[in-house]
Design a protein around this motif. Structure first.
Motif, short mmCIF file in Angstrom:
data_model
loop_
_atom_site.label_atom_id
_atom_site.label_comp_id
_atom_site.label_asym_id
_atom_site.label_seq_id
_atom_site.Cartn_x
_atom_site.Cartn_y
_atom_site.Cartn_z
N LEU A 135 -12.64 -7.77 -2.27
CA LEU A 135 -11.26 -7.37 -2.85
C LEU A 135 -10.46 -8.69 -3.21
CD1 LEU A 135 -9.33 -4.83 -3.15
CD2 LEU A 135 -8.30 -5.76 -1.14
N VAL A 171 -2.34 -3.62 -5.94
CA VAL A 171 -3.10 -4.22 -7.07
C VAL A 171 -2.99 -4.07 -8.57
CG1 VAL A 171 -5.02 -4.25 -5.38
CG2 VAL A 171 -4.88 -2.57 -6.91
N SER A 184 -7.61 5.06 -4.01
CA SER A 184 -7.01 3.77 -4.75
C SER A 184 -7.37 3.59 -5.97
CB SER A 184 -7.59 2.54 -3.92
OG SER A 184 -9.03 2.51 -4.32
N ARG A 206 -3.53 0.81 -4.18
CA ARG A 206 -3.69 1.15 -5.59
C ARG A 206 -2.27 0.70 -6.19
NH1 ARG A 206 -4.15 7.60 -7.31
NH2 ARG A 206 -3.27 7.38 -9.46
N ILE A 261 -10.13 2.31 -6.98
CA ILE A 261 -11.01 1.12 -7.01
C ILE A 261 -12.49 1.71 -6.65
CG2 ILE A 261 -11.75 -0.87 -5.49
CD1 ILE A 261 -8.62 -1.11 -4.74
N LEU A 279 -11.37 -3.40 -9.27
CA LEU A 279 -10.07 -2.92 -9.14
C LEU A 279 -9.44 -2.07 -10.18
CD1 LEU A 279 -8.52 -6.23 -7.92
CD2 LEU A 279 -9.31 -4.45 -6.60
N ASP A 280 -9.92 -2.19 -11.45
CA ASP A 280 -9.59 -1.26 -12.75
C ASP A 280 -10.63 -0.23 -12.69
OD1 ASP A 280 -7.57 -3.03 -13.01
OD2 ASP A 280 -9.10 -4.46 -13.83
N LEU A 334 -9.24 -9.97 -6.93
CA LEU A 334 -7.99 -10.19 -7.34
C LEU A 334 -7.67 -11.72 -7.94
CD1 LEU A 334 -6.23 -8.59 -3.91
CD2 LEU A 334 -5.76 -8.13 -6.35
#
Length: 195
Positions: free
Chosen positions: A78, A178, A47, A175, A49, A21-22, A82
């Motif tokens: 995903l 999250v 995004s 984007r 991601i 995610l980062d 999270l």
């Protein structure tokens, strides 16, 4: 780094997915379905991601199982990345123009999966992909990721542009949703105390 990986094995498909995610929007996508690869690359790019997805499926039958299971596996990865969703912005909406087309995607990372799909396409195929499979992908993704997801094509003529604007809309909404809110880094964004 918030990362998630999933290995999904069925009699119909074998799929490995890794997400970060980062990340910076890097992707390596291989589903065996060119148009779907292109759309998932759009998700990663817009995004930010990072997505690595390798799928082998029963494409000799049709594209349905590989499309649906790719959505499921991506959604599961995903959701795993999270974690408890502490600090995320949770909600987002993106309206994306692409030439003559305008589409809107709104979502809530709520753990309450629901898809509203208001997209009509004038053609039966894009590349080798049956256009009815796009809804199947979004449904599978929203269910496995636990996302309330509204996808609406407001107007447009070209089916390629319509679908691509929907995927870019999903990317931009993800984007934002999250992203960790610096004002609430250690807070789960729900009055219930959990999502």
């Amino acid at each position: 780094m918030r990362k998630g990986s999933i290995k999904r094995e069925t009699k119909e498909t074998s799929i490995n997915v890794e997400v970060n995610l980062d990340g910076t929007g890097q992707s390596k996508i291989n589903t065996g379905i060119g148009f779907l690869d292109h759309m998932m690359e759009q998700i990663a790019k817009h995004s930010l991601i990072d997505i690595n997805l390798e799928a082998k499926g029963d494409l000799h039958i049709d594209l349905h199982h590989t499309t649906e299971d790719s959505g499921i596996a991506f959604g599961e990865a995903l959701k795993k990345a999270l974690g408890d969703k502490k600090g995320i912005k949770r909600y987002s909406s993106a309206t994306i123009p692409m030439d003559e087309t305008l589409s809107r995607v709104s979502l809530d990372l709520s753990n309450r999966p629901y898809l509203v799909w208001k997209v009509k396409l004038a053609v039966e195929k894009l590349g080798e992909m049956d256009t009815e499979l796009f809804k199947e992908w979004y449904h599978a993704f929203s269910q496995s990721a636990g996302i309330t997801l509204h996808v609406e094509n407001i107007y447009g003529d070209n089916s390629h542009h319509i679908i691509e604007s929907c995927y870019k809309g999903l990317a931009r909404a993800l984007r934002e949703a999250v992203t960790v809110d610096s004002r609430a880094e250690n807070i789960i964004p729900s009055t219930k105390g959990t999502i």
